[in-house]
Design a protein around this motif. Structure first.
Motif, PDB file in Angstrom:
ATOM      1  N   LEU A 174       3.009   3.827   3.007  1.00  0.00           N
ATOM      2  CA  LEU A 174       3.846   3.199   1.982  1.00  0.00           C
ATOM      3  C   LEU A 174       3.398   1.773   1.659  1.00  0.00           C
ATOM      4  CD1 LEU A 174       6.182   3.703   0.098  1.00  0.00           C
ATOM      5  CD2 LEU A 174       7.737   2.869   1.872  1.00  0.00           C
ATOM      6  N   PRO A 175       3.079   0.905   2.644  1.00  0.00           N
ATOM      7  CA  PRO A 175       2.563  -0.418   2.289  1.00  0.00           C
ATOM      8  C   PRO A 175       1.300  -0.345   1.440  1.00  0.00           C
ATOM      9  CG  PRO A 175       3.250  -0.401   4.571  1.00  0.00           C
ATOM     10  CD  PRO A 175       3.320   1.021   4.093  1.00  0.00           C
ATOM     11  N   TRP A 176       0.433   0.613   1.731  1.00  0.00           N
ATOM     12  CA  TRP A 176      -0.792   0.775   0.931  1.00  0.00           C
ATOM     13  C   TRP A 176      -0.436   1.137  -0.501  1.00  0.00           C
ATOM     14  CZ3 TRP A 176      -3.396   4.196  -2.124  1.00  0.00           C
ATOM     15  CH2 TRP A 176      -4.769   4.001  -2.288  1.00  0.00           C
ATOM     16  N   LEU A 177       0.512   2.044  -0.671  1.00  0.00           N
ATOM     17  CA  LEU A 177       0.932   2.440  -2.012  1.00  0.00           C
ATOM     18  C   LEU A 177       1.587   1.278  -2.750  1.00  0.00           C
ATOM     19  CD1 LEU A 177       2.401   5.971  -1.204  1.00  0.00           C
ATOM     20  CD2 LEU A 177       0.316   5.507  -2.515  1.00  0.00           C
ATOM     21  N   PHE A 178       2.407   0.500  -2.044  1.00  0.00           N
ATOM     22  CA  PHE A 178       3.043  -0.658  -2.677  1.00  0.00           C
ATOM     23  C   PHE A 178       1.991  -1.669  -3.127  1.00  0.00           C
ATOM     24  CE2 PHE A 178       7.507  -0.369  -0.546  1.00  0.00           C
ATOM     25  CZ  PHE A 178       7.835   0.646  -1.419  1.00  0.00           C
ATOM     26  N   ALA A 179       0.999  -1.924  -2.283  1.00  0.00           N
ATOM     27  CA  ALA A 179      -0.055  -2.879  -2.649  1.00  0.00           C
ATOM     28  C   ALA A 179      -0.822  -2.387  -3.880  1.00  0.00           C
ATOM     29  CB  ALA A 179      -1.012  -3.085  -1.476  1.00  0.00           C
TER      30      ALA A 179
END
Length: 200
Positions: free
Chosen positions: A74-79
């Motif tokens: 999820l952090p990767w997708l948000f970035a």
């Protein structure tokens, strides 16, 4: 006991990583699409949010091997969504600025204040010089000078070091200055030229 279980854990992890890319992507999409869409919706209009979410998962599909597993997904997708929305905003701002400049141009051949003429000429020259730069030079100048992002944020957006940002900005500024020095000799059209269709 712990030592006897470790090979099994490694084997399960290997199986998970060897799963078909399509299956991995489908799992990522099913687990996180709603959260990514909500993230985008808090930062963009409804239409732009849907576009940004779709582009985020398109990037995830193209780079599925780079998408972290587990808590890192999820952090990767948000970035990724952040960068997509940033690109949307830059495009919208440039378009809006251009529309504003066009709207301020006098169309009736009336008085054209000197200060406005000078400002319009200078802006047109800078925009034209930017367009003649390489994409990488133009982008980093827009981030640094137009968007006014801190150098650390530019580094995060472009995926490079702070030192590399400093070097690229300095190099791009030199190239922009050179473009401004070698600008075309033809002057801008006067208001009457524009009204009469005399500009070429």
């Amino acid at each position: 006991m712990h030592m006897r279980q470790e090979p099994s854990i490694r084997h399960e992890a290997a199986e998970a990583r060897s799963a078909a890319p399509s299956a991995v992507f489908e799992a990522v999409y099913a687990a996180h699409h709603r959260q990514v869409l909500a993230y985008c919706a808090r930062r963009a209009s409804r239409i732009d949010a849907w576009d940004a979410a779709a582009e985020t998962f398109a990037i995830a599909w193209r780079r599925i091997d780079d998408v972290p597993r587990g808590d890192g997904t999820l952090p990767w997708l948000f970035a990724t969504a952040y960068r997509v929305i940033s690109n949307q905003r830059r495009s919208t701002r440039r378009r809006n600025r251009l529309n504003d400049r066009i709207a301020r141009l006098p169309l009736d051949g009336g008085p054209f204040p000197d200060a406005q003429l000078i400002r319009s000429e200078e802006e047109a020259e800078v925009v034209a010089a930017l367009e003649r730069l390489r994409d990488a030079d133009r982008e980093i100048l827009l981030l640094a000078l137009w968007e006014e992002l801190p150098r650390e944020r530019i580094a995060a957006v472009l995926g490079i070091s702070r030192a590399a940002v400093d070097q690229r900005v300095a190099r791009a500024k030199r190239r922009l200055a050179a473009e401004l020095e070698t600008k075309p000799n033809a002057g801008p059209a006067t208001p009457n030229d524009r009204a009469e269709g005399g500009a070429t």
